[in-house]
Design a protein around this motif. Structure first.
Motif, PDB file in Angstrom:
ATOM      1  N   PHE A 325       0.819  -1.210   0.000  1.00  0.00           N
ATOM      2  CA  PHE A 325       0.000   0.000   0.000  1.00  0.00           C
ATOM      3  C   PHE A 325       0.854   1.261   0.000  1.00  0.00           C
ATOM      4  O   PHE A 325       0.519   2.246  -0.673  1.00  0.00           O
ATOM      5  CB  PHE A 325      -0.942  -0.002   1.208  1.00  0.00           C
ATOM      6  N   GLU A 328       2.192   1.680  -3.516  1.00  0.00           N
ATOM      7  CA  GLU A 328       1.100   1.966  -4.452  1.00  0.00           C
ATOM      8  C   GLU A 328       0.559   3.377  -4.262  1.00  0.00           C
ATOM      9  O   GLU A 328       0.265   4.083  -5.241  1.00  0.00           O
ATOM     10  CB  GLU A 328      -0.023   0.949  -4.263  1.00  0.00           C
ATOM     11  N   LYS A 329       0.434   3.820  -3.021  1.00  0.00           N
ATOM     12  CA  LYS A 329      -0.177   5.121  -2.750  1.00  0.00           C
ATOM     13  C   LYS A 329       0.826   6.273  -2.805  1.00  0.00           C
ATOM     14  O   LYS A 329       0.504   7.361  -3.294  1.00  0.00           O
ATOM     15  CB  LYS A 329      -0.860   5.112  -1.376  1.00  0.00           C
ATOM     16  N   LEU A 330       2.036   6.051  -2.305  1.00  0.00           N
ATOM     17  CA  LEU A 330       3.024   7.125  -2.281  1.00  0.00           C
ATOM     18  C   LEU A 330       3.832   7.204  -3.569  1.00  0.00           C
ATOM     19  O   LEU A 330       4.401   8.248  -3.883  1.00  0.00           O
ATOM     20  CB  LEU A 330       3.978   6.954  -1.093  1.00  0.00           C
ATOM     21  N   HIS A 374      -5.985  -6.362  -1.195  1.00  0.00           N
ATOM     22  CA  HIS A 374      -5.236  -5.570  -2.177  1.00  0.00           C
ATOM     23  C   HIS A 374      -4.912  -6.323  -3.450  1.00  0.00           C
ATOM     24  O   HIS A 374      -4.427  -5.723  -4.411  1.00  0.00           O
ATOM     25  CB  HIS A 374      -3.936  -5.069  -1.547  1.00  0.00           C
ATOM     26  N   LYS A 429      -0.263  -4.681  -9.994  1.00  0.00           N
ATOM     27  CA  LYS A 429      -0.407  -5.297  -8.676  1.00  0.00           C
ATOM     28  C   LYS A 429       0.373  -6.606  -8.580  1.00  0.00           C
ATOM     29  O   LYS A 429       0.953  -6.923  -7.531  1.00  0.00           O
ATOM     30  CB  LYS A 429      -1.889  -5.525  -8.370  1.00  0.00           C
TER      31      LYS A 429
END
Length: 571
Positions: A325, A328-330, A374, A429
């Motif tokens: 995460f 993926e997010k940062l 996820h 992913k």
């Protein structure tokens, strides 16, 4: 040695010299394990200051250890223990991080602190890519560090990180420091003039440089022979490994036995289109035939083929979830700073004895339980159905031939298994899941250290013709293992094998027994993390290290070699 510190203070700013053991600890400890003593840690900001600092250390008879991001996994860029016969000085190169483009970006000249991530950002807008695109780049690894270790990577068309074009300093048999310019670039005559011009990019390439006075072959800026080598599926040797004498050349594979000031490297065109196929099977023989066919029957090699065993899939899904995460997010551009900050926080917390061990790991793992699922549904379905998983990425003209080949392959009744074509999101992913698997075993061991034994991590290269790639352990070894976790670069036949041992197991004995089995199989190790202080250097590496560093001034003890000053003509 106070005289040496005084001399260094005449060269570097006071803020760029650390001598307090508390402040130097971060640089004296390895990324995963290992630590030792050091007189000082230096942070030169200019190449000429690095040259002058090296000269001071050589004149004082000190040991020199060059360090960039310190992201190695085998203790290769830190001191090892306190049994050196001379004071140790660590020199961090991260502040000297310039990168210069050549020929519209088809090649680059990278200074010692330049990172893979910075190179990616520089090349992206011009449609070019570096040797490695995910993995070490996410934790801030340096370009020169990859070259010094002949690092591998996921991209099977490119082979080990390699160049024959470099500028480096070495100590000769007379004990004198020399600057060697084999960049194929005219930079001037004196060391200081050359380093000033190099740093500012005031140069242009001057044409092909021969490999030596006896070999007129032009020097390479990448392993251009690897495309053919990996296709030789009947060869009785591995495709790549750290101790391969073919790829030990000056800075390449030097393991810190010289001080590298710059390397010149090829870059690669970015594909116009890519397609990822997700493949599963329960039969290792099917995957063996799959590997041979993909390498020998397709007109264009795949971009990568990353393997995950179901056990590793499961562990990464649970113990790599928060890292998944975060990345993926940062985004990858923030990861080097994130990992650096976390490392410093871990070091600070470790000194607070009233706090639980591995506190940040425990907190992050607890946080991960709150995160939603996820992984894509089709990947989870394959996890239930199949033990062996392969992420196969192809590009451009290779997409349609690969699609047709896979369809024919699995239409054959003996090839049990299946595949699906990933959407863009599924492909991203799947690769991110494979990436975070590399740290999942360490997280598990840290969180459960009271219940399980140590983590034993091996990276091995199997022979190219080896069809029996799945490991079979004898009962006396298997009985000491809590979890066996396999993942790797399948088309290169290079595997990472992580073992979480049972509580009380003898890690050294298990490792020695495993390495003996691997030798019987004709495997080579380490495959891409280099020997560091954990593996015995091969005969080829030992000879190479002694040739580069006859006085044993740089990084002594690497590859379990001698740490003492070596006799030379300087007396």
């Amino acid at each position: 040695m106070h005289t040496l510190i005084d001399q260094l203070q005449d060269i570097l700013d006071t803020r760029d010299i650390l001598t307090d053991p508390v402040r130097t600890e971060h640089y004296r400890k390895g990324f995963r394990s290992g630590e030792g003593d050091a007189l000082a840690v230096l942070f030169p900001r200019r190449l000429v200051d690095l040259w002058r600092a090296l000269q001071c250390c050589v004149d004082a008879g000190a040991i020199i250890i060059l360090q960039a991001a310190n992201t190695g996994l085998t203790e290769g860029s830190t001191p090892s223990g306190s049994d050196y016969d001379r004071p140790v000085v660590i020199i961090s190169t991260l502040k000297m991080d310039a990168i210069h483009l050549l020929d519209d970006g088809r090649q680059v000249v990278a200074l010692p602190g330049a990172t893979l991530h910075k190179l990616q950002k520089m090349l992206g807008p011009i449609g070019r890519a570096p040797h490695s695109e995910i993995g070490s780049s996410c934790i801030g690894a340096s370009i020169v560090g990859g070259i010094a270790n002949n690092s591998g990577g996921a991209l099977c068309q490119r082979g080990p990180a390699y160049t024959e074009l470099a500028m480096y300093a070495q100590v000769n048999a007379d004990g004198q420091l020399e600057l060697v310019n084999h960049l194929g670039i005219d930079l001037g005559k004196t060391p200081e003039e050359m380093l000033h011009n190099l740093e500012r990019g005031k140069f242009q390439a001057v044409g092909d440089l021969p490999r030596s006075t006896t070999d007129p072959t032009p020097r390479m800026a990448s392993d251009r022979e690897y495309l053919q080598r990996i296709r030789e599926v009947h060869a009785d040797t591995p495709s790549r490994f750290n101790g391969d004498a073919r790829r030990l050349f000056e800075a390449s594979g030097c393991a810190g036995k010289v001080a590298v000031f710059a390397v010149r490297l090829d870059t690669y065109p970015t594909p116009q289109a890519t397609q990822t196929f997700y493949i599963g099977s329960n039969d290792p023989a099917v995957f063996a035939r799959l590997r041979r066919g993909l390498l020998s029957e397709l007109p264009t090699l795949p971009v990568l083929g990353e393997y995950l065993h179901r056990n590793m899939f499961d562990l990464a899904a649970k113990y790599g979830k928060d890292n998944f995460f975060v990345i993926e997010k940062l985004g990858t551009e923030n990861m080097p700073q994130f990992f650096s900050t976390k490392g410093r926080l871990d070091a600070w917390l470790e000194k607070r004895r009233f706090l639980p061990t591995f506190l940040t790991e425990r907190l992050l793992q607890a946080f991960s339980k709150l995160l939603p699922q996820h992984l894509p549904a089709r990947m989870l379905e394959y996890r239930k159905a199949y033990e062996h998983h392969l992420i196969l990425k192809v590009a451009d003209d290779g997409i349609e031939p690969t699609r047709q080949w896979l369809n024919r392959f699995f239409s054959n009744g003996e090839n049990s298994g299946d595949y699906f074509e990933c959407t863009e999101q599924e492909a991203a992913k799947a690769m991110l899941h494979r990436f975070v698997s590399a740290g999942a075993a360490m997280r598990y061991q840290n969180v459960h250290h009271r219940e399980v034994g140590e983590l034993l991590a091996l990276d091995i290269a199997l022979r190219r013709n080896d069809l029996n790639w799945e490991e079979q352990l004898p009962p006396e070894i298997d009985s000491q293992i809590e979890h066996r976790l396999y993942y790797g670069h399948f088309l290169c036949n290079v595997f990472h094998q992580d073992y979480i041992l049972k509580k009380g197991a003898d890690t050294k004995a298990v490792k020695n027994a495993m390495l003996a089995l691997l030798e019987q199989r004709g495997a080579r190790f380490p495959a891409e993390h280099n020997v560091g202080h954990l593996y015995q250097a091969s005969d080829a590496q030992r000879q190479f290290f002694e040739q580069l560093d006859p006085t044993n001034t740089f990084n002594p003890g690497i590859g379990k070699t001698d740490k003492t000053r070596r006799c030379c003509s300087c007396g």
